[in-house]
Design an enzyme around this catalytic site. Structure first.
Site, PDB file in Angstrom:
ATOM      1  CB  SER A 201      -0.896   0.015   1.238  1.00 47.55           C
ATOM      2  OG  SER A 201      -0.111   0.357   2.368  1.00 47.55           O
ATOM      3  CE  LYS A 202      -1.763   7.150  -2.478  1.00 51.81           C
ATOM      4  NZ  LYS A 202      -2.138   6.226  -3.506  1.00 51.81           N
ATOM      5  NE  ARG A 203       0.181   0.996   6.091  1.00 56.92           N
ATOM      6  CZ  ARG A 203       0.836  -0.138   6.260  1.00 56.92           C
ATOM      7  NH1 ARG A 203       1.998  -0.163   6.863  1.00 56.92           N
ATOM      8  NH2 ARG A 203       0.323  -1.273   5.813  1.00 56.92           N
TER       9      ARG A 203
END
Ligand code: GLU
Length: 421
Positions: A201-203
């Site tokens: 994910s973006k994290r």
């Protein structure tokens, strides 16, 4: 029969890296087998956003070098055909109306099974599969109906997609059988995870192909790196050209276990690809990347700095921070220059009349000057590096001075000496 595969992105924005990996597996398979790779857009409307997303998806595929065969198609164009098939299924007693919607009559007994090329035999008890909606009450066909119908109409022989779709497969399989068509081969590739074991994910970092491009990764790095997310030709080979990937790719060697997206490995691999580029090509990529990212820097000067940075940067986006001092003034901080006064003065004096003003001669002269002051070269050169490049980490100091030329070098040393004093 020649193979035909497809990638079917939903046009919701940029091309996600996971979809790009799926596209790559499809493309490699098609090219290896001498078959076709189709691009199918799963749109539900024709808004401006959809048009933009389609452009984005195509740009990203082109950048990666994943060429598709024929014109891309739109799911929306097939909605009428889908509705006709649904009506026929109702007439045949294989589907029924329910509150204005049309539902498919799934078998209740026995099981639905297929031999997944990646996961082996998958078997699902039919009692657990609901009667899926084919057409909503507002007349719109669902994904689970339109997608397998498109696979049938397009003559898709192999459906290669992420294993997040595995629960859809028994539904789609039954629908395809009900219309009397041949079922394609399914291959469900594992989803991407971060090195922490959580779903990517973006994290974790960049997600869209476009972001990786902006971050200065080369398309050949991305292709090689993505190919290894869930596939490997053997236990060892990591660096593979596009031709080698095509030659060696096989669905049988796609692993069912989750694939880890390791951003550090990606950086390492990009460094390898950057260093492998012929110098002129590397310079060309730098110029293009700078242009695309709003830097109006002299292309000829960029080309001249290229040999000084090629060994030292991992991403094209490292270039502005690393080599920006060739294109604009530097502002060395007083603290960084602390104690450098005597060496700066000595360098100014010795470089003022040095002939020729070339890296080798510059190095010899500065070493002699350091020696004269009783300084170790490393100690002596640090304030010079900061004066000339503005940074503690830079391309080769003497080569940089030669490229900057005597006037700029001397004026920077003078300015730093004034700060250091
Ligand atoms: N739009 C779906 C996706 O991007 C396509 C699924 C399929 O390939 O059937 O995941």
């Amino acid at each position: 029969m020649a193979v035909r595969v497809r990638i079917a992105p939903s046009p919701t924005g940029f091309l996600h890296i996971g979809t790009a990996r799926t596209a790559l597996f499809n493309w490699l398979f098609a090219r290896h087998e001498g078959g076709e790779f189709r691009l199918r857009i799963e749109n539900t409307d024709t808004s401006r956003e959809v048009a933009e997303a389609v452009d984005q998806i195509q740009d990203s595929l082109r950048w990666l070098g994943l060429d598709w065969d024929g014109e891309h198609t739109f799911q929306l164009d097939r909605m009428d055909d889908c509705r006709k098939v649904a009506e026929q299924l109702v007439a045949d007693g294989k589907a029924y109306s329910d509150d204005g919607a049309i539902r498919f009559r799934m078998p209740n007994e026995g099981s639905t099974a297929w031999d997944d090329v990646v996961r082996g035999r998958v078997e699902v008890a039919n009692e657990t599969i609901e009667d899926v909606v084919l057409v909503r009450s507002d007349g719109r066909p669902t994904y689970n109906f339109a997608s397998p119908m498109e696979d049938v109409w397009d003559g898709i022989t192999h459906v290669i997609r992420g294993d997040d779709h595995i629960s859809n497969t028994p539904k789609q399989l039954n629908i395809i059988r009900a219309v009397g068509a041949e079922v394609p081969v399914y291959a469900h590739a594992p989803m991407l995870f971060g090195t922490d074991g959580k779903k990517l994910s973006k994290r974790h970092g960049a997600q869209a192909v476009e972001e990786f491009r902006e971050a200065g990764y080369l398309p050949e790095t991305m292709l090689n790196f993505l190919a290894l997310l869930g596939w490997a030709p053997d236990g060892e080979t990591t660096i593979m050209s596009r031709d080698e990937l095509i030659e060696r790719f096989s669905l049988e060697r796609v692993s069912p276990s989750p694939s880890q997206f390791d951003y550090a490995k990606l950086d390492w691999m990009n460094g390898v690809y950057i260093r492998e580029l012929p110098l002129e090509d590397f310079a060309h990529r730098l110029v293009l990347w700078l242009g695309e990212n709003g830097y109006e820097w002299d292309a000829e000067l960029v080309a001249r700095t290229a040999p000084l940075v090629q060994e030292k940067i991992a991403k094209l986006s490292d270039y502005p921070g690393f080599a920006g001092f060739f294109f604009g003034d530097v502002e060395p901080g007083a603290a960084d220059l602390d104690g450098g006064g005597p060496m700066l003065a000595a360098a100014e004096e010795t470089l003022a009349s040095l002939e020729p003003f070339e890296a080798e001669a510059i190095e010899a002269a500065l070493r002699a000057a350091a020696d004269g002051l009783g300084l170790k070269p490393r100690q002596a050169f640090q304030p010079l590096r900061i004066a000339v490049t503005g940074s503690r980490v830079s391309p080769g100091l003497f080569e940089s001075m030669e490229l900057l030329g005597r006037d700029v070098t001397l004026s920077r040393i003078r300015a730093a000496a004034a700060v250091a004093a």
